[in-house]
Design a protein around this motif. Structure first.
Motif, mmCIF file in Angstrom:
data_model
loop_
_atom_site.group_PDB
_atom_site.id
_atom_site.type_symbol
_atom_site.label_atom_id
_atom_site.label_comp_id
_atom_site.label_asym_id
_atom_site.label_seq_id
_atom_site.Cartn_x
_atom_site.Cartn_y
_atom_site.Cartn_z
ATOM 1 N N LEU A 174 46.321 35.931 28.062
ATOM 2 C CA LEU A 174 46.410 34.465 28.034
ATOM 3 C C LEU A 174 45.027 33.842 27.917
ATOM 4 O O LEU A 174 44.825 32.869 27.178
ATOM 5 N N LEU A 175 44.074 34.393 28.645
ATOM 6 C CA LEU A 175 42.707 33.887 28.565
ATOM 7 C C LEU A 175 42.124 34.129 27.178
ATOM 8 O O LEU A 175 41.477 33.241 26.604
ATOM 9 N N GLU A 176 42.356 35.324 26.616
ATOM 10 C CA GLU A 176 41.842 35.620 25.277
ATOM 11 C C GLU A 176 42.479 34.719 24.234
ATOM 12 O O GLU A 176 41.804 34.233 23.315
ATOM 13 N N ALA A 177 43.784 34.489 24.363
ATOM 14 C CA ALA A 177 44.459 33.613 23.409
ATOM 15 C C ALA A 177 43.926 32.190 23.489
ATOM 16 O O ALA A 177 43.765 31.509 22.468
ATOM 17 N N ALA A 178 43.648 31.723 24.701
ATOM 18 C CA ALA A 178 43.086 30.384 24.863
ATOM 19 C C ALA A 178 41.701 30.292 24.222
ATOM 20 O O ALA A 178 41.359 29.289 23.588
ATOM 21 N N ARG A 179 40.911 31.342 24.361
ATOM 22 C CA ARG A 179 39.586 31.343 23.741
ATOM 23 C C ARG A 179 39.685 31.321 22.220
ATOM 24 O O ARG A 179 38.925 30.619 21.543
ATOM 25 N N VAL A 180 40.620 32.089 21.672
ATOM 26 C CA VAL A 180 40.806 32.107 20.219
ATOM 27 C C VAL A 180 41.191 30.722 19.709
ATOM 28 O O VAL A 180 40.756 30.297 18.629
ATOM 29 N N ASP A 181 42.003 30.016 20.483
ATOM 30 C CA ASP A 181 42.424 28.667 20.083
ATOM 31 C C ASP A 181 41.354 27.618 20.338
ATOM 32 O O ASP A 181 41.570 26.432 20.063
ATOM 33 N N GLY A 182 40.217 28.020 20.878
ATOM 34 C CA GLY A 182 39.126 27.085 21.113
ATOM 35 C C GLY A 182 39.232 26.310 22.406
ATOM 36 O O GLY A 182 38.552 25.292 22.568
ATOM 37 N N ALA A 183 40.064 26.764 23.323
ATOM 38 C CA ALA A 183 40.216 26.063 24.596
ATOM 39 C C ALA A 183 39.061 26.403 25.531
ATOM 40 O O ALA A 183 38.704 27.573 25.693
ATOM 41 N N GLY A 184 38.492 25.387 26.156
ATOM 42 C CA GLY A 184 37.454 25.599 27.137
ATOM 43 C C GLY A 184 38.035 25.974 28.486
ATOM 44 O O GLY A 184 39.262 26.026 28.660
ATOM 45 N N PRO A 185 37.176 26.244 29.466
ATOM 46 C CA PRO A 185 37.663 26.655 30.790
ATOM 47 C C PRO A 185 38.607 25.648 31.431
ATOM 48 O O PRO A 185 39.654 26.020 31.966
ATOM 49 N N MET A 186 38.265 24.362 31.390
ATOM 50 C CA MET A 186 39.101 23.370 32.046
ATOM 51 C C MET A 186 40.411 23.148 31.297
ATOM 52 O O MET A 186 41.435 22.865 31.918
ATOM 53 N N LYS A 187 40.391 23.284 29.982
ATOM 54 C CA LYS A 187 41.643 23.159 29.236
ATOM 55 C C LYS A 187 42.560 24.341 29.535
ATOM 56 O O LYS A 187 43.778 24.184 29.678
ATOM 57 N N PHE A 188 41.982 25.543 29.640
ATOM 58 C CA PHE A 188 42.760 26.715 30.050
ATOM 59 C C PHE A 188 43.341 26.513 31.444
ATOM 60 O O PHE A 188 44.507 26.831 31.699
ATOM 61 N N PHE A 189 42.521 25.959 32.332
ATOM 62 C CA PHE A 189 42.990 25.695 33.697
ATOM 63 C C PHE A 189 44.113 24.664 33.701
ATOM 64 O O PHE A 189 45.145 24.859 34.354
ATOM 65 N N ARG A 190 43.937 23.582 32.950
ATOM 66 C CA ARG A 190 44.899 22.478 32.969
ATOM 67 C C ARG A 190 46.200 22.830 32.245
ATOM 68 O O ARG A 190 47.286 22.513 32.746
ATOM 69 N N ASP A 191 46.122 23.477 31.110
ATOM 70 C CA ASP A 191 47.300 23.684 30.270
ATOM 71 C C ASP A 191 48.027 24.994 30.541
ATOM 72 O O ASP A 191 49.203 25.127 30.182
ATOM 73 N N ILE A 192 47.348 25.965 31.156
ATOM 74 C CA ILE A 192 47.984 27.274 31.359
ATOM 75 C C ILE A 192 48.124 27.603 32.844
ATOM 76 O O ILE A 192 49.228 27.881 33.327
ATOM 77 N N LEU A 193 47.012 27.568 33.573
ATOM 78 C CA LEU A 193 47.080 27.988 34.973
ATOM 79 C C LEU A 193 47.862 27.019 35.842
ATOM 80 O O LEU A 193 48.657 27.445 36.696
ATOM 81 N N LEU A 194 47.658 25.725 35.666
ATOM 82 C CA LEU A 194 48.380 24.767 36.506
ATOM 83 C C LEU A 194 49.900 24.864 36.342
ATOM 84 O O LEU A 194 50.627 24.902 37.344
ATOM 85 N N PRO A 195 50.445 24.896 35.107
ATOM 86 C CA PRO A 195 51.904 25.062 34.990
ATOM 87 C C PRO A 195 52.408 26.368 35.595
ATOM 88 O O PRO A 195 53.482 26.396 36.208
ATOM 89 N N LEU A 196 51.634 27.452 35.439
ATOM 90 C CA LEU A 196 52.054 28.721 36.023
ATOM 91 C C LEU A 196 52.003 28.694 37.548
ATOM 92 O O LEU A 196 52.724 29.445 38.208
#
Length: 282
Positions: A174-196
């Motif tokens: 999930l982290l690698e996919a977020a990086r490929v899509d250009g997501a920064g740390p806070m976007k990964f936190f907000r869009d992926i980790l928070l819902p999970l």
């Protein structure tokens, strides 16, 4: 396959029923006592059947009529407790989830040492460090303030530990996919980790709200202004404030009302609470 043993089933249910009765009996007695007048309660044992003063007692405790009985303003104290509980809950979750996110997903010197220092504070509850904490709050001029009531109770090693353990189970893909899509740390936190983390947050909300709601010792130390009295402080003053006969029916009515917010939180969030404590994989 689970074996069918009637005796063990009977024994299990008997212990469950016994435990329920032990817990529920004081609550039942308080509810019954809140429906009687003071003369009935002072004349003998607490009646175990409902009385005829239910509406009168509860309307008195919830309105300004309580002042005529020498009681503090119950509604104002309940609002203070609600504000304190919600602030502590939101603050603990916000700080804990960000701390766990930093510990798991960022590489910096002494990262594990920082986590273990946080974790060791579990052995130092508020009651142990009460004097230095009070000294700091007093020196900062935070007595008789919302900051003094809530800020020293916001840090939570338990919530940080739970979020850290959960984040470590999130697949690295999930982290690698977020990086490929250009997501920064806070976007990964907000869009992926928070819902999970929704179920974990729900479970912690129940625990932390009750923790904030039932606080007694810390508000007792840092508040002398009646405008900041919480409900737990008020319940004690309801027993000692009156001259002469204690209005036990109003005390019991106040106790029953004080139990309602935690019960409602558990009822409405029980699904998230159970899932948050039992799920180990997402």
């Amino acid at each position: 396959m689970v074996e069918n043993r009637p005796f063990l089933t009977f024994l299990t249910h008997a212990f469950l029923i016994l435990g329920f009765l032990v817990v529920a009996l004081p609550v039942y007695v308080a509810i019954m006592a809140s429906t009687h007048d003071v003369s009935t309660l002072m004349s003998g044992p607490v009646p175990l059947l409902p009385g005829s003063h239910f509406i009168e007692n509860y309307s008195t405790i919830l309105t300004s009529a309580a002042a005529a009985h020498g009681l503090p303003n119950y509604s104002h104290m309940a609002l203070n407790s609600l504000i304190m509980a919600l602030t502590i809950t939101a603050g603990k979750i916000a700080i804990s989830i960000l701390s766990a996110f930093a510990i798991v997903y960022f590489r910096f010197p002494f990262r594990l040492l920082a986590f273990w220092i946080i974790f060791v504070t579990l052995m130092l509850p508020v009651e142990v460090r009460i004097m230095p904490t009070y000294k700091i709050v007093a020196d900062l001029g935070m007595l008789n303030s919302w900051a003094g009531l809530t800020v020293p109770l916001i840090a939570s090693a338990t919530a940080t530990f739970l979020f850290r353990q959960f984040f470590m189970t999130v697949p690295d893909e999930l982290l690698e996919a977020a990086r490929v899509d250009g997501a920064g740390p806070m976007k990964f936190f907000r869009d992926i980790l928070l819902p999970l983390s929704r179920t974990n947050i729900g479970a912690l909300c129940v625990i932390l709200f009750i923790y904030g709601w039932v606080q007694y010792l810390w508000p007792l130390l840092v508040t002398t202004d009646p405008g900041y009295y919480t409900l737990m402080m008020g319940m004690k003053r309801m027993v000692t404030a009156q001259d002469g006969v204690i209005e036990w029916q109003l005390v019991m009515a106040g106790s029953v009302l004080a139990m309602l917010p935690p019960i409602l939180v558990v009822i409405f969030m029980q699904r998230l609470f159970i899932r948050g404590l039992t799920e180990t994989e997402k």
